[in-house]
Design an enzyme around this catalytic site. Structure first.
Site, PDB file in Angstrom:
ATOM      1  CG  PHE A 123      -1.754   1.107   1.551  1.00 40.38           C
ATOM      2  CD1 PHE A 123      -2.951   1.257   0.860  1.00 40.38           C
ATOM      3  CD2 PHE A 123      -1.450   2.014   2.562  1.00 40.38           C
ATOM      4  CE1 PHE A 123      -3.818   2.309   1.154  1.00 40.38           C
ATOM      5  CE2 PHE A 123      -2.309   3.071   2.862  1.00 40.38           C
ATOM      6  CZ  PHE A 123      -3.496   3.208   2.158  1.00 40.38           C
ATOM      7  N   GLY A 124       1.019   1.877  -1.146  1.00 41.88           N
ATOM      8  CA  GLY A 124       1.999   2.956  -1.278  1.00 41.88           C
ATOM      9  C   GLY A 124       1.395   4.329  -1.088  1.00 41.88           C
ATOM     10  CD  GLU A 127       4.596  10.996  -2.368  1.00 39.53           C
ATOM     11  OE1 GLU A 127       5.221  12.071  -2.463  1.00 39.53           O
ATOM     12  OE2 GLU A 127       3.767  10.601  -3.200  1.00 39.53           O
ATOM     13  N   PRO A 128       8.866   9.918   0.854  1.00 37.21           N
ATOM     14  CG  PRO A 128      10.757   9.440  -0.432  1.00 37.21           C
ATOM     15  CD  PRO A 128       9.259   9.486  -0.502  1.00 37.21           C
ATOM     16  NE  ARG A 271      17.618 -13.592  37.749  1.00 37.48           N
ATOM     17  CZ  ARG A 271      18.867 -13.896  37.383  1.00 37.48           C
ATOM     18  NH1 ARG A 271      19.131 -15.044  36.779  1.00 37.48           N
ATOM     19  NH2 ARG A 271      19.856 -13.050  37.632  1.00 37.48           N
ATOM     20  CD  GLU A 366      -2.038   0.374   9.145  1.00 39.92           C
ATOM     21  OE1 GLU A 366      -3.248   0.563   9.266  1.00 39.92           O
ATOM     22  OE2 GLU A 366      -1.541  -0.704   8.832  1.00 39.92           O
ATOM     23  CD  GLU A 370       2.709  12.802  18.157  1.00 42.24           C
ATOM     24  OE1 GLU A 370       2.740  11.910  17.289  1.00 42.24           O
ATOM     25  OE2 GLU A 370       3.434  12.761  19.174  1.00 42.24           O
TER      26      GLU A 370
HETATM   27  C1  FAD Z   1       8.224  -0.081   9.419  1.00 41.00           C
HETATM   28  C2  FAD Z   1       7.255   0.846   8.754  1.00 41.00           C
HETATM   29  C3  FAD Z   1       6.295   0.335   7.893  1.00 41.00           C
HETATM   30  C4  FAD Z   1       5.430   1.222   7.222  1.00 41.00           C
HETATM   31  N1  FAD Z   1       4.551   0.709   6.293  1.00 41.00           N
HETATM   32  C5  FAD Z   1       3.863   1.594   5.487  1.00 41.00           C
HETATM   33  C6  FAD Z   1       3.101   1.102   4.385  1.00 41.00           C
HETATM   34  O1  FAD Z   1       2.981  -0.097   4.155  1.00 41.00           O
HETATM   35  N2  FAD Z   1       2.474   2.031   3.584  1.00 41.00           N
HETATM   36  C7  FAD Z   1       2.569   3.374   3.809  1.00 41.00           C
HETATM   37  O2  FAD Z   1       2.001   4.144   3.035  1.00 41.00           O
HETATM   38  N3  FAD Z   1       3.277   3.862   4.869  1.00 41.00           N
HETATM   39  C8  FAD Z   1       3.940   2.981   5.691  1.00 41.00           C
HETATM   40  N4  FAD Z   1       4.684   3.472   6.755  1.00 41.00           N
HETATM   41  C9  FAD Z   1       4.744   4.910   6.982  1.00 41.00           C
HETATM   42  C10 FAD Z   1       4.063   5.381   8.257  1.00 41.00           C
HETATM   43  O3  FAD Z   1       2.661   5.243   8.147  1.00 41.00           O
HETATM   44  C11 FAD Z   1       4.516   6.823   8.506  1.00 41.00           C
HETATM   45  O4  FAD Z   1       5.875   6.739   8.931  1.00 41.00           O
HETATM   46  C12 FAD Z   1       3.681   7.542   9.536  1.00 41.00           C
HETATM   47  O5  FAD Z   1       2.379   7.770   9.043  1.00 41.00           O
HETATM   48  C13 FAD Z   1       4.284   8.896   9.956  1.00 41.00           C
HETATM   49  O6  FAD Z   1       4.643   9.643   8.838  1.00 41.00           O
HETATM   50  P1  FAD Z   1       6.127  10.282   8.753  1.00 41.00           P
HETATM   51  O7  FAD Z   1       7.094   9.177   9.042  1.00 41.00           O
HETATM   52  O8  FAD Z   1       6.241  10.967   7.456  1.00 41.00           O
HETATM   53  O9  FAD Z   1       6.200  11.308   9.926  1.00 41.00           O
HETATM   54  P2  FAD Z   1       5.786  12.865   9.847  1.00 41.00           P
HETATM   55  O10 FAD Z   1       4.436  12.997   9.263  1.00 41.00           O
HETATM   56  O11 FAD Z   1       6.893  13.619   9.208  1.00 41.00           O
HETATM   57  O12 FAD Z   1       5.715  13.236  11.378  1.00 41.00           O
HETATM   58  C14 FAD Z   1       6.869  13.496  12.172  1.00 41.00           C
HETATM   59  C15 FAD Z   1       6.384  13.860  13.571  1.00 41.00           C
HETATM   60  O13 FAD Z   1       5.606  15.074  13.520  1.00 41.00           O
HETATM   61  C16 FAD Z   1       4.344  14.843  14.094  1.00 41.00           C
HETATM   62  N5  FAD Z   1       3.340  15.678  13.418  1.00 41.00           N
HETATM   63  C17 FAD Z   1       3.120  15.786  12.097  1.00 41.00           C
HETATM   64  N6  FAD Z   1       2.094  16.657  11.864  1.00 41.00           N
HETATM   65  C18 FAD Z   1       1.675  17.068  13.070  1.00 41.00           C
HETATM   66  C19 FAD Z   1       0.638  17.970  13.514  1.00 41.00           C
HETATM   67  N7  FAD Z   1      -0.170  18.574  12.651  1.00 41.00           N
HETATM   68  N8  FAD Z   1       0.488  18.172  14.836  1.00 41.00           N
HETATM   69  C20 FAD Z   1       1.304  17.546  15.719  1.00 41.00           C
HETATM   70  N9  FAD Z   1       2.287  16.692  15.371  1.00 41.00           N
HETATM   71  C21 FAD Z   1       2.457  16.455  14.069  1.00 41.00           C
HETATM   72  C22 FAD Z   1       4.078  13.349  13.900  1.00 41.00           C
HETATM   73  O14 FAD Z   1       3.084  12.883  14.797  1.00 41.00           O
HETATM   74  C23 FAD Z   1       5.461  12.796  14.171  1.00 41.00           C
HETATM   75  O15 FAD Z   1       5.664  12.717  15.548  1.00 41.00           O
HETATM   76  C24 FAD Z   1       5.507   2.608   7.470  1.00 41.00           C
HETATM   77  C25 FAD Z   1       6.465   3.103   8.369  1.00 41.00           C
HETATM   78  C26 FAD Z   1       7.346   2.244   8.986  1.00 41.00           C
HETATM   79  C27 FAD Z   1       8.399   2.830   9.893  1.00 41.00           C
END
Ligand code: FAD
Length: 382
Positions: A123-124, A127-128, A271, A366, A370
């Site tokens: 499920f893509g 994004e970076p 233990r 998912e 926050e």
């Molecule tokens: C092992 C793994 C498997 C994954 N599998 C999938 C997958 O199959 N498909 C897919 O699409 N994604 C996948 N993901 C992505 C995952 O869903 C995202 O990493 C997650 O949704 C957070 O997005 P981000 O990493 O870009 O963090 P960011 O959105 O950059 O957030 C960084 C921090 O800022 C906070 N933040 C952001 N906006 C706000 C706001 N408005 N108010 C307060 N705090 C905020 C966040 O809560 C977080 O603490 C996966 C991630 C991992 C690590």
């Protein structure tokens, strides 16, 4: 109101519990250590029908429901979360979009192999450069004759690079809405399509026996017929998929939290310190009592969210509450279970070390904690 399982649900839970203990537990530490994908375990889960649990029999499913999937996820995560997230992502993120939004032809093409576990789908969405703010999607798809041409990249996509991965659904900008916002659509990209590249697996803190990759799309062409559902419905589609998925992640988190209780009880009896089992100390007993309390209340939260969803009632807030609470207490329980194990809790050979490393991502994937709070607050009219 009745939270007791039916005989059928209890039978499913018991058979998955036995499977997790007898088939997953003996091999998973090795996969975790070596960062290898447990193909044989996945094959056996396929034979058991776990990948088809919440789907209709007309598509090769088991005719169960989403709650059945949650029960299975809880029991597997009680032993290991890499296997549990592989199942969760395969079903609720991989197959479910096709089941919910696909044409009959797309369902006939993809569902039989996805529901049997013979193939996996990713499920893509993330994004970076953007995760929580999915509207920030930069990947673009342009219609050129009868083909979509996709350019962009996706990050952290589960099940996207295994030997049995058949396709990935990709969220892409396909135009501009009348209000000026991005038109998002979902497109199926089969594995092996020219221009679709899967990067080597990430080096992760936890879930090391699960499969996660960055994906790039470079003038990647797929038939126009690979659009999933209507053009411009991408946003609504992933919101629905993620709402449901939160209940599944909550179930997985409860499983991990309960696994911490199981391992802590065992260790507290074995233990000895100061001439008696450490479990004879009330300080240890209270820790374990609190861990059980947390697992139990988080379980009730996901049961409630699942019941509302299956009844066709609004469940967004309850799913966010279940996910937020279950992931929080999973981290709590993993920390306490490690503490109860003392120095051995820091050794990878003990399951609690795996639980600890696997717990943190539950507060991120998912939808971060926050984001769950944002959903709950919005639903309260704030
Ligand atoms: C092992 C793994 C498997 C994954 N599998 C999938 C997958 O199959 N498909 C897919 O699409 N994604 C996948 N993901 C992505 C995952 O869903 C995202 O990493 C997650 O949704 C957070 O997005 P981000 O990493 O870009 O963090 P960011 O959105 O950059 O957030 C960084 C921090 O800022 C906070 N933040 C952001 N906006 C706000 C706001 N408005 N108010 C307060 N705090 C905020 C966040 O809560 C977080 O603490 C996966 C991630 C991992 C690590």
């Amino acid at each position: 109101m009745d939270f007791r399982l039916t005989d059928e649900q209890a039978a499913l839970r018991n058979s998955v519990r036995d499977f997790a203990r007898e088939v997953v537990a003996p091999v998973i530490a090795e996969h975790y250590e070596q960062h290898t994908f447990p193909y044989e375990v996945i094959r056996q889960m396929g034979k058991m029908g776990l990948f088809g649990l919440p789907f209709g029999e007309e598509h090769g499913g088991m005719g169960g429901d989403y709650f059945a999937l949650c029960l299975a996820l809880e029991e597997i995560a009680r032993v290991d979360s890499s296997v549990a997230i592989t199942l969760e992502a395969a079903v609720s993120l991989g197959a479910m979009p096709v089941y919910r939004f696909g044409t009959e032809e797309q369902k006939a093409t993809w569902l039989p192999k996805l529901l049997s576990g013979e193939a996996l789908a990713g499920f893509g969405l993330t994004e970076p450069g953007t995760g929580s703010d999915a509207a920030g999607t930069l990947t673009r798809a342009v219609l050129d004759g009868d083909q979509w041409v996709i350019n962009g990249s996706k990050a952290f996509i589960t099940n996207s690079g295994t030997d049995i991965t058949a396709m990935v659904t990709v969220t892409a900008v396909t135009g501009t809405n009348p209000d000026g916002s991005k038109e998002l659509s979902t497109i199926i990209v089969p594995t092996g399509t020219p221009g679709f590249t899967v990067a080597p697996g990430y080096s992760k803190v936890g879930w090391t026996a699960s499969d996660t990759h960055e994906l790039t799309f470079d003038d990647c062409r797929v038939p126009a017929a690979n659009l999933l559902g209507a053009r411009g419905r991408g946003f609504a589609q992933f919101l629905r998929i993620l709402d449901e998925g939160r209940i599944a992640i909550a179930a997985l988190a409860v499983g991990l939290a309960q696994g911490c209780v199981d391992e802590s009880i065992k260790y507290a009896k074995e233990r000895h310190a100061f001439g008696r089992p450490i479990g004879a100390n009330q300080a240890i007993q209270f820790k374990i009592a609190d861990m059980e309390l947390k697992a139990h209340t988080a379980r009730l939260a996901y049961y409630d969210a699942a019941a509302r969803m299956l009844a066709g009632e609004p469940f967004k807030r309850q799913a966010a509450i279940a996910k937020l609470h279950a992931s929080t207490i999973a981290v709590d329980n993993a920390r306490e279970a490690t503490q109860i194990h003392g120095g051995y809790g820091f050794m990878n050979e003990y399951p609690v070390a795996r639980f600890w490393r696997d717990s943190k991502i539950l507060e991120i994937g998912e939808g971060t904690s926050e984001v769950q709070r944002m959903i709950i607050a919005r639903d309260l009219g704030l």
